[in-house]
Design an enzyme around this catalytic site. Sequence first.
Site, PDB file in Angstrom:
ATOM      1  N   ASP A   1       5.424   6.044   1.430  1.00 17.83           N
ATOM      2  CA  ASP A   1       5.257   4.965   2.790  1.00 17.83           C
ATOM      3  C   ASP A   1       4.899   3.067   1.013  1.00 17.83           C
ATOM      4  O   ASP A   1       3.717   3.753   0.513  1.00 17.83           O
ATOM      5  CB  ASP A   1       4.007   4.615   3.567  1.00 17.83           C
TER       6      ASP A   1
ATOM      7  N   GLU B   1       9.410   3.135   4.666  1.00 20.13           N
ATOM      8  CA  GLU B   1       9.266   3.777   4.704  1.00 20.13           C
ATOM      9  C   GLU B   1      10.389   5.125   4.862  1.00 20.13           C
ATOM     10  O   GLU B   1      11.347   4.920   5.088  1.00 20.13           O
ATOM     11  CB  GLU B   1       8.384   4.190   6.230  1.00 20.13           C
TER      12      GLU B   1
END
Length: 351
Positions: free
Chosen positions: A10, A105
């Site tokens: 992330d 992500e």
Amino acid sequence: MAERCVAHLDMDAFYVSVELRRRPELRGRPVIVAGTGPRAVVTTASYEARRFGVGSAMPAVRARRLCPQGVFLAPDFTYYRDASAEVMTCVRDAAEAVEVVGLDEAYLDLTGLPAPRAAMRRLALRIEQSTSLGCSIGIGPNKLVAKVASDAEKPRGFVVLSREQACQRFGASGCALVPGIGPKTAERLRALGIDTLAALAAAPNARLASSFGPRLAAELQQRSRFEDDTPVSEERKVISESRELTFDEDIRDLPRLETVLGALVDRLCAALVVQQRCGRTIGIKVRLDDFSTHTRARTLAEAVSSADQVGPVALELLRRFAPPRPVRLLGVRVAGLEGSAAADEQLKLVL
DNA sequence: TCTGGGGTCCTCTGTCGA
DNA sequence: TCTGTCGACAGAGGACCC
């Protein structure tokens, strides 16, 4: 069969971090990426801005009040897409199966890799060196554990957890910590006296099922126990595409709405034609001034993509709906998309 | 406080043909 | 011919995610 090992990567405050690359003089200051209109919301806030209480999805007006000294930047998605492509090039080199989720992500299936932690440390370093962007990484036996772990120590987090460790570490947290349980569901759970993930895991299934139905009840409990067997899948089929616009001021005048709808149809269809995609279901979305949202749709016998074909259907749906109150948002959507394999490949490269 | 844009998925309901 | 049932599909709304 080897035990599964999944990583979730992330990017930290991605849009802001990308902006800081080209505007390094703003480093250390509260930077907020947000739209410009009176109804704009915050897309991303730097960690400095978050200290003032500014967060994603917050109305920009409120963010300005909370953080008047903040530097507000309009989003530049073209630039962010380019930066994302740089990051994902590194990610794809690190594992065979990669599932990209949005611009910032990705999940990586590390099952069978001899030293997954070391591989992910190397990946974070490589991303940092080649893009000047920081990320957080979570590693676990499934996507759910990996996802929550990556979020646990942001920014620059690196958290490895077994399923049991995840249950122990997050058991006292609110149910909304896990993806899939949003504010509404969390509120409904609280109304049942279920405030934490541990309480949700321990709740009698029959009690949950009476409130949520058997399927959702089982799903919620699986999540609370960090059980998840969904695969890391590379394929993400686009099934619909839409364009929508929130007005600076509500519109009650039907001819004006029709003009806006025409422009939205033009934008949407231009994109579909470039992608060589067409769809059978044409839909409109209308949000009224009381924030109620209404959709109307019609499925055609044949898939279409041109504004000449989509426009009249969308217009008719709008006229039939005849908004009973002033309108704050209008949107158009084409669903049931079909496209050539070539178009799919092309899209993969773009995303 | 006053809620973007672009998506996916789920549930419920109605319709239609076998 | 009428009725009930079932599955597929469409439409609408809502929750959720990035």
